[in-house]
Write an enzyme that holds these catalytic residues in place. Structure first.
Site, PDB file in Angstrom:
ATOM      1  N   GLU A   1       0.814  -1.214   0.000  1.00 31.54           N
ATOM      2  CA  GLU A   1       0.000   0.000   0.000  1.00 31.54           C
ATOM      3  C   GLU A   1       0.856   1.276   0.000  1.00 31.54           C
ATOM      4  O   GLU A   1       0.496   2.274   0.610  1.00 31.54           O
ATOM      5  CB  GLU A   1      -0.948  -0.009   1.195  1.00 31.54           C
ATOM      6  CG  GLU A   1      -1.969  -1.132   1.109  1.00 31.54           C
ATOM      7  CD  GLU A   1      -2.996  -1.094   2.229  1.00 31.54           C
ATOM      8  OE1 GLU A   1      -4.189  -1.319   1.962  1.00 31.54           O
ATOM      9  OE2 GLU A   1      -2.605  -0.832   3.385  1.00 31.54           O
TER      10      GLU A   1
ATOM     11  N   PRO B   1      17.178  -1.991   2.155  1.00 35.12           N
ATOM     12  CA  PRO B   1      17.275  -0.757   1.360  1.00 35.12           C
ATOM     13  C   PRO B   1      17.225  -0.971  -0.140  1.00 35.12           C
ATOM     14  O   PRO B   1      16.815  -0.077  -0.886  1.00 35.12           O
ATOM     15  CB  PRO B   1      18.625  -0.164   1.787  1.00 35.12           C
ATOM     16  CG  PRO B   1      19.401  -1.316   2.347  1.00 35.12           C
ATOM     17  CD  PRO B   1      18.382  -2.218   2.969  1.00 35.12           C
ATOM     18  N   ASN B   2      17.632  -2.154  -0.615  1.00 38.15           N
ATOM     19  CA  ASN B   2      17.705  -2.393  -2.056  1.00 38.15           C
ATOM     20  C   ASN B   2      16.640  -3.365  -2.555  1.00 38.15           C
ATOM     21  O   ASN B   2      16.761  -3.886  -3.676  1.00 38.15           O
ATOM     22  CB  ASN B   2      19.091  -2.919  -2.428  1.00 38.15           C
ATOM     23  CG  ASN B   2      20.185  -1.903  -2.158  1.00 38.15           C
ATOM     24  OD1 ASN B   2      19.980  -0.704  -2.313  1.00 38.15           O
ATOM     25  ND2 ASN B   2      21.342  -2.369  -1.722  1.00 38.15           N
TER      26      ASN B   2
ATOM     27  N   HIS C   1     -19.152  -8.439   4.430  1.00 35.53           N
ATOM     28  CA  HIS C   1     -17.779  -8.056   4.737  1.00 35.53           C
ATOM     29  C   HIS C   1     -17.219  -9.004   5.781  1.00 35.53           C
ATOM     30  O   HIS C   1     -17.806  -9.176   6.851  1.00 35.53           O
ATOM     31  CB  HIS C   1     -17.714  -6.620   5.263  1.00 35.53           C
ATOM     32  CG  HIS C   1     -16.319  -6.152   5.553  1.00 35.53           C
ATOM     33  ND1 HIS C   1     -15.967  -5.538   6.728  1.00 35.53           N
ATOM     34  CD2 HIS C   1     -15.178  -6.232   4.813  1.00 35.53           C
ATOM     35  CE1 HIS C   1     -14.675  -5.250   6.705  1.00 35.53           C
ATOM     36  NE2 HIS C   1     -14.182  -5.658   5.552  1.00 35.53           N
ATOM     37  N   HIS C   2     -16.095  -9.632   5.452  1.00 37.56           N
ATOM     38  CA  HIS C   2     -15.392 -10.524   6.372  1.00 37.56           C
ATOM     39  C   HIS C   2     -14.006  -9.956   6.645  1.00 37.56           C
ATOM     40  O   HIS C   2     -13.072 -10.183   5.879  1.00 37.56           O
ATOM     41  CB  HIS C   2     -15.252 -11.928   5.780  1.00 37.56           C
ATOM     42  CG  HIS C   2     -16.528 -12.692   5.719  1.00 37.56           C
ATOM     43  ND1 HIS C   2     -16.664 -13.850   4.970  1.00 37.56           N
ATOM     44  CD2 HIS C   2     -17.725 -12.481   6.310  1.00 37.56           C
ATOM     45  CE1 HIS C   2     -17.895 -14.313   5.109  1.00 37.56           C
ATOM     46  NE2 HIS C   2     -18.554 -13.491   5.908  1.00 37.56           N
ATOM     47  N   GLU C   3     -13.863  -9.189   7.703  1.00 36.26           N
ATOM     48  CA  GLU C   3     -12.541  -8.755   8.152  1.00 36.26           C
ATOM     49  C   GLU C   3     -11.983  -9.829   9.079  1.00 36.26           C
ATOM     50  O   GLU C   3     -12.602 -10.169  10.087  1.00 36.26           O
ATOM     51  CB  GLU C   3     -12.612  -7.409   8.880  1.00 36.26           C
ATOM     52  CG  GLU C   3     -11.291  -6.954   9.479  1.00 36.26           C
ATOM     53  CD  GLU C   3     -10.157  -6.952   8.462  1.00 36.26           C
ATOM     54  OE1 GLU C   3      -9.186  -7.708   8.662  1.00 36.26           O
ATOM     55  OE2 GLU C   3     -10.246  -6.191   7.472  1.00 36.26           O
TER      56      GLU C   3
ATOM     57  N   HIS D   1      -9.176  -7.744   0.119  1.00 35.20           N
ATOM     58  CA  HIS D   1      -8.379  -6.590   0.523  1.00 35.20           C
ATOM     59  C   HIS D   1      -7.230  -7.047   1.412  1.00 35.20           C
ATOM     60  O   HIS D   1      -7.329  -8.066   2.098  1.00 35.20           O
ATOM     61  CB  HIS D   1      -9.245  -5.566   1.259  1.00 35.20           C
ATOM     62  CG  HIS D   1     -10.044  -4.704   0.340  1.00 35.20           C
ATOM     63  ND1 HIS D   1     -10.095  -3.331   0.443  1.00 35.20           N
ATOM     64  CD2 HIS D   1     -10.815  -5.018  -0.727  1.00 35.20           C
ATOM     65  CE1 HIS D   1     -10.866  -2.839  -0.516  1.00 35.20           C
ATOM     66  NE2 HIS D   1     -11.328  -3.851  -1.238  1.00 35.20           N
ATOM     67  N   GLU D   2      -6.149  -6.265   1.364  1.00 42.39           N
ATOM     68  CA  GLU D   2      -4.914  -6.615   2.092  1.00 42.39           C
ATOM     69  C   GLU D   2      -4.380  -7.987   1.691  1.00 42.39           C
ATOM     70  O   GLU D   2      -3.757  -8.684   2.487  1.00 42.39           O
ATOM     71  CB  GLU D   2      -5.096  -6.558   3.616  1.00 42.39           C
ATOM     72  CG  GLU D   2      -5.383  -5.187   4.167  1.00 42.39           C
ATOM     73  CD  GLU D   2      -6.857  -4.814   4.091  1.00 42.39           C
ATOM     74  OE1 GLU D   2      -7.164  -3.638   3.879  1.00 42.39           O
ATOM     75  OE2 GLU D   2      -7.686  -5.718   4.266  1.00 42.39           O
TER      76      GLU D   2
ATOM     77  N   GLU E   1      -9.094   4.714  -0.066  1.00 39.93           N
ATOM     78  CA  GLU E   1      -9.229   4.995   1.355  1.00 39.93           C
ATOM     79  C   GLU E   1      -8.052   5.818   1.873  1.00 39.93           C
ATOM     80  O   GLU E   1      -8.182   6.536   2.873  1.00 39.93           O
ATOM     81  CB  GLU E   1      -9.349   3.699   2.153  1.00 39.93           C
ATOM     82  CG  GLU E   1      -8.113   2.826   2.150  1.00 39.93           C
ATOM     83  CD  GLU E   1      -8.331   1.504   2.875  1.00 39.93           C
ATOM     84  OE1 GLU E   1      -9.480   1.219   3.238  1.00 39.93           O
ATOM     85  OE2 GLU E   1      -7.347   0.771   3.072  1.00 39.93           O
TER      86      GLU E   1
END
Length: 691
Positions: free
Chosen positions: A175, A206-207, A400-402, A470-471, A495
């Protein structure tokens, strides 16, 4: 399919033994892309890629490190060479076009480990007109049954320090905002530190960068490195060696540091690259889809693209809360009825409801096994009454299933949850995976979770349910095989307009189609009409950095068969003339034409609605105002169309005047060219109806 065995000439050699120390070359069907495979004297294997005779990928290594058995697979004997050509056409269940051509040249090398293991491995290359893919295959063999992958040694050695669009390599989040720098200027850790609004980060180093990775060369070539058909394997990130300009596969580890557990026969995902001197070719490519397996659902007739509204944005602008406590619970019966009424009045298919079920009070950050059971509503949410009410209005609720990252809990409860959905006549579910994963130590992008996302799609298909994840890890074309897995978030979505630190920049939506969306549709949740987000909380300074006209255009430029009208009903009712475009725009298409595009700058495309003669066009820009032209040659000849144009007003500006727009109508034909002016952060949406 035409199979042509052993047609490829070895450079000045025609025998297999000669190839063991020489080059093998094959071309794409149109000869634009060349693949060279070299078997080095010591047994190493390298490949290289060219485009129109110019090098794109310099000689790069192939191989594996296994921990079970403990073997380094980098030195081989070539035991067989096989080749074929394929040219076929197939029809997707839904999508951006009504049919897809799958044309490629294939080369298969069978390799045997030169060491004592005797392990046999195949490398399968497919070369398309717009790119290529290759994968490793471990056939069933006596010397190899259970395999534990410690590392993969796939390399992409670049020919120069290209301009690159990248996000930090991260095992748990995709994200991020995109960075645009030279390859050698990549600093993933520094970029991640700036991101204060991402809930969970596991930065690799870092790379390390994520794929798909987009590059533009100094000579104007566009190169995308990605993967296709990620099944039973972790996501591939990329480690950069700045000295040699070499990217090496970085697989996501599990809780004990292993990368993958395989049982022969087994295949890796396809390692892919798209190459073109035209940016628009990346947006029209179907190579990622073509590298996935065909449809696995016998009768997909129940899978239906849809548009929906939802009780969702209220929580992001602090009008309501997900949890019951606090007195602002949004998912109450009366409030959801208002959304059902709105959906029915304006012709939407569904209503997404978040925060309907018990458990939201302590769901985030506790790394807790038992949070939600996915069947118990809050006492102020009468799901039976709402199901009946929605059915009478011709609308369906969307579940919705979180999971709160507790995936083992969700797996135990999936059958009960999906049975509950069927009982309530709900056929679509939005899943969520916010937080650290349980089983503890696993990552969102690891093999365990990749398998879970696949299991959800398979299980949902058994119940004839559609999925919006999502995620999740970013898609890699699996919707060809399981078209009920209709969309994913898997990137920085709308969002984040509410995020207080970086939010979403105007250029972000001009990059997504060239990167994240190469693997599949995105549930970006466009359609915000109120740009200053202090409507219900005066302390908020966050804002949406686009014009209203651009929000309309996103319904064309960011494709999804599940499209949300994300804003509140009251905000739409203040702009019903502009809202009409969202009502009219389809979510399934017969054809797509990309007219002009440059990553990070602008996109202009047109799409033909499924089963209609109507076209819809969308143009978006970054923070710069610009002028584009839209030739209408794609329209039917000798026909007239009514064009309804939703454009930025002359005074529109994402910063100073974002909600200013003009709607005009004119009669056009295929001979006409429309001039489009885009404001800063602006856009234009056009409906073309055949008269």
């Amino acid at each position: 399919m035409i199979r042509l065995f052993l047609l490829f000439l070895l450079l000045n050699f025609s025998s297999l033994s000669a190839f063991t120390q020489r080059l093998l070359r094959i071309q794409s069907p149109n000869n634009a892309i060349g693949l060279t495979v070299q078997h080095l004297p010591g047994g190493g294997m390298q490949y290289a890629v060219s485009y129109k005779g110019k090098p794109v990928i310099a000689p790069s290594g192939l191989g594996f490190v296994l921990s079970k058995p403990a073997v380094l697979l980098t030195q081989f004997t070539v035991t067989a060479v096989d080749s074929s050509r394929t040219d076929e056409t197939w029809k997707p269940v839904w999508g951006e076009v009504s049919q897809i051509r799958n044309q490629y040249t294939e080369l298969i090398l069978t390799l045997r480990d030169k060491g004592k293991s005797g392990i046999v491995m195949r490398v399968r290359f497919r070369v398309y007109d717009d790119g290529l893919g290759f994968r490793y295959e471990f056939p069933k063999q006596g010397a190899l049954n259970h395999v534990v992958v410690a590392d993969e040694r796939t390399q992409f050695r670049l020919t120069a320090d290209h301009q690159t669009f990248w996000i930090p390599g991260d095992y748990d989040s995709n994200e991020y905002l995109y960075n645009a720098t030279k390859l050698t200027a990549v600093n993933a850790v520094a970029a991640a530190v700036k991101e204060k609004d991402i809930a969970l980060k596991t930065v690799i180093g870092p790379n390390a960068v994520q794929s798909p990775l987009l590059m533009k060369t100094g000579s104007g070539l566009y190169i995308s490195l990605f993967e296709a058909a990620v099944v039973n394997y972790p996501v591939m990130h990329l480690q950069l060696d700045k000295k040699t300009l070499t990217l090496t596969s970085q697989l996501v580890p599990d809780a004990v540091g292993n990368k993958a557990y395989l049982q022969t026969p087994a295949n890796t995902p396809w390692r892919t690259m798209l190459v073109s001197d035209k940016a628009i070719d990346l947006l029209t490519s179907k190579m990622i889809l073509n590298l996935n397996e065909p449809l696995a659902i016998a009768d997909p007739s129940w899978i239906k693209p849809q548009k929906f509204v939802g009780m969702w944005w209220e929580m992001h602008v602090n009008k309501a809360t997900w949890q019951l406590t606090g007195g602002k619970h949004g998912a109450n019966t009366q409030n959801v009825k208002k959304y059902i009424d709105f959906a029915a009045k304006y012709g939407f298919d569904g209503v997404l409801v978040e925060g309907w079920n018990v458990g939201w009070e302590d769901w985030f950050g506790n790394w807790k096994e038992e949070v939600f059971d996915f069947v118990t509503p809050y006492p102020d949410y009468d799901i039976d009454a709402l199901t009946d009410y929605a059915q009478k209005k011709g609308v369906r609720l969307i579940m919705h299933h979180e999971t709160s990252g507790s995936v083992t809990n969700y797996e135990r409860r999936m059958d009960a949850a999906f049975s509950f959905m069927v009982k309530e006549k709900i056929n679509t579910v939005k899943t969520g995976y916010v937080g650290r994963i349980i089983p503890r130590g696993e990552h969102h992008d690891g093999q365990w979770m990749v398998n879970h996302f696949e299991r959800v799609a398979q299980k949902a298909a058994q119940y004839k349910l559609m999925v919006d994840s999502h995620e999740s890890s970013r898609p890699t074309g699996r919707h060809r095989t399981y078209p009920n897995w209709m969309a994913s978030e898997a990137a920085r979505g709308s969002e984040f307009n509410n995020a207080p630190t970086l939010g979403i920049t105007p250029e972000h939506t001009t990059i997504l189609p060239f990167t994240r969306m190469l693997g599949g549709p995105m549930d970006f949740t466009p359609g915000l009409f109120h740009m200053r987000l202090n409507q219900f909380d005066n302390s908020r300074t966050t804002r949406v950095r686009t014009t209203l006209a651009k929000q309309l255009a996103l319904y064309v430029t960011i494709y999804s068969p599940l499209q949300m009208a994300a804003d509140l009903p009251e905000n739409y009712e203040q702009h019903l003339d502009a809202f009409q475009f969202i009502r009219d725009v389809p979510v399934d298409w017969d054809d797509t034409k990309v007219i002009a595009a440059e990553p990070g700058d602008y996109i202009l495309m047109a799409r033909k609605g499924k089963g209609t003669n109507n076209w819809f066009a969308g143009a978006i820009t970054d923070e710069n105002a610009r002028d584009l032209t839209l030739p209408l040659a794609f329209l039917d000849q000798n026909a007239t169309y009514e064009a309804t144009i939703y454009r930025d007003a002359p005074t529109a500006d994402w910063d100073t005047n974002p909600e200013s727009y003009v709607i005009e109508k004119k009669t056009v034909t295929a001979k006409d060219v429309l001039k489009i002016h885009l404001a800063k952060g602006g856009g234009c949406a056009i409906r073309l109806v055949k008269e």
